[in-house]
Design a protein around this motif. Structure first.
Motif, PDB file in Angstrom:
ATOM      1  N   SER A  83       0.839  -1.210   0.000  1.00  0.00           N
ATOM      2  CA  SER A  83       0.000   0.000   0.000  1.00  0.00           C
ATOM      3  C   SER A  83       0.869   1.253   0.000  1.00  0.00           C
ATOM      4  CB  SER A  83      -0.943   0.007   1.193  1.00  0.00           C
ATOM      5  OG  SER A  83      -0.215  -0.018   2.408  1.00  0.00           O
ATOM      6  N   ALA A  84       1.988   1.240   0.740  1.00  0.00           N
ATOM      7  CA  ALA A  84       2.904   2.383   0.726  1.00  0.00           C
ATOM      8  C   ALA A  84       3.544   2.525  -0.653  1.00  0.00           C
ATOM      9  CB  ALA A  84       3.968   2.225   1.799  1.00  0.00           C
ATOM     10  N   LEU A  85       3.879   1.408  -1.275  1.00  0.00           N
ATOM     11  CA  LEU A  85       4.451   1.439  -2.620  1.00  0.00           C
ATOM     12  C   LEU A  85       3.464   2.013  -3.622  1.00  0.00           C
ATOM     13  CD1 LEU A  85       6.768   0.653  -4.537  1.00  0.00           C
ATOM     14  CD2 LEU A  85       5.693  -1.586  -4.731  1.00  0.00           C
ATOM     15  N   GLN A  86       2.199   1.635  -3.513  1.00  0.00           N
ATOM     16  CA  GLN A  86       1.179   2.152  -4.416  1.00  0.00           C
ATOM     17  C   GLN A  86       1.010   3.666  -4.230  1.00  0.00           C
ATOM     18  OE1 GLN A  86      -2.651   0.402  -3.847  1.00  0.00           O
ATOM     19  NE2 GLN A  86      -3.495   1.275  -5.715  1.00  0.00           N
ATOM     20  N   ARG A  87       1.020   4.138  -2.972  1.00  0.00           N
ATOM     21  CA  ARG A  87       0.902   5.580  -2.725  1.00  0.00           C
ATOM     22  C   ARG A  87       2.092   6.329  -3.304  1.00  0.00           C
ATOM     23  NH1 ARG A  87      -0.520   3.752   2.421  1.00  0.00           N
ATOM     24  NH2 ARG A  87       1.533   4.362   3.200  1.00  0.00           N
ATOM     25  N   GLY A 116       1.722   9.093  -6.641  1.00  0.00           N
ATOM     26  CA  GLY A 116       2.043  10.506  -6.528  1.00  0.00           C
ATOM     27  C   GLY A 116       0.896  11.277  -5.923  1.00  0.00           C
ATOM     28  N   PRO A 117       1.007  12.614  -5.920  1.00  0.00           N
ATOM     29  CA  PRO A 117      -0.068  13.436  -5.344  1.00  0.00           C
ATOM     30  C   PRO A 117      -1.338  13.363  -6.181  1.00  0.00           C
ATOM     31  CG  PRO A 117       1.618  14.823  -6.331  1.00  0.00           C
ATOM     32  CD  PRO A 117       2.119  13.410  -6.390  1.00  0.00           C
ATOM     33  N   THR A 118      -2.473  13.499  -5.511  1.00  0.00           N
ATOM     34  CA  THR A 118      -3.750  13.366  -6.212  1.00  0.00           C
ATOM     35  C   THR A 118      -4.109  14.623  -6.996  1.00  0.00           C
ATOM     36  OG1 THR A 118      -4.892  14.073  -4.211  1.00  0.00           O
ATOM     37  CG2 THR A 118      -4.647  11.701  -4.565  1.00  0.00           C
ATOM     38  N   SER A 119      -3.852  15.791  -6.462  1.00  0.00           N
ATOM     39  CA  SER A 119      -4.183  17.029  -7.182  1.00  0.00           C
ATOM     40  C   SER A 119      -2.891  17.722  -7.573  1.00  0.00           C
ATOM     41  CB  SER A 119      -5.027  17.952  -6.308  1.00  0.00           C
ATOM     42  OG  SER A 119      -4.292  18.341  -5.177  1.00  0.00           O
ATOM     43  N   ARG A 120      -2.743  17.951  -8.874  1.00  0.00           N
ATOM     44  CA  ARG A 120      -1.542  18.601  -9.382  1.00  0.00           C
ATOM     45  C   ARG A 120      -1.936  19.868 -10.122  1.00  0.00           C
ATOM     46  NH1 ARG A 120       1.969  14.305 -12.514  1.00  0.00           N
ATOM     47  NH2 ARG A 120       3.262  16.124 -12.689  1.00  0.00           N
ATOM     48  N   PRO A 121      -1.149  20.931 -10.001  1.00  0.00           N
ATOM     49  CA  PRO A 121      -1.450  22.139 -10.772  1.00  0.00           C
ATOM     50  C   PRO A 121      -1.238  21.880 -12.261  1.00  0.00           C
ATOM     51  CG  PRO A 121       0.628  22.393  -9.605  1.00  0.00           C
ATOM     52  CD  PRO A 121       0.005  21.105  -9.140  1.00  0.00           C
ATOM     53  N   SER A 122      -1.993  22.580 -13.087  1.00  0.00           N
ATOM     54  CA  SER A 122      -1.922  22.348 -14.526  1.00  0.00           C
ATOM     55  C   SER A 122      -0.601  22.814 -15.115  1.00  0.00           C
ATOM     56  CB  SER A 122      -3.080  23.050 -15.231  1.00  0.00           C
ATOM     57  OG  SER A 122      -3.005  24.442 -14.996  1.00  0.00           O
TER      58      SER A 122
END
Length: 78
Positions: free
Chosen positions: A27-31, A35-41
């Motif tokens: 689960s830590a590897l998958q996270r 990467g981050p869920t919301s990224r700036p465009s």
């Protein structure tokens, strides 16, 4: 005299490293891979890629001549 012990210790360490299987937290590897869920465009959304220098294009052209043609005739001394 110590070479036999040194080689045996190195062999033992190599064998331990080869067959050591730590517990894997998938689960830590998958996270980490997700990467981050919301990224700036864009990193710089309002800044242009390069400033516009078209106003200065021919402003100083008459002050400086084209020296590109004289490069082959000059000799270096020293």
């Amino acid at each position: 005299m110590g070479r036999g012990r040194q080689k045996a210790k190195a062999t033992k360490q190599a064998r331990e490293m080869k067959y050591f299987t730590p517990a894997t937290d998938y689960s830590a590897l998958q996270r980490e891979l997700a990467g981050p869920t919301s990224r700036p465009s864009s990193r710089y959304p309002e800044e242009p890629a390069e400033p516009d220098y078209s106003a200065y294009e021919d402003k100083y052209a008459d002050q400086f001549g084209d020296d590109d043609d004289d490069e082959g005739t000059s000799r270096r001394i020293g």
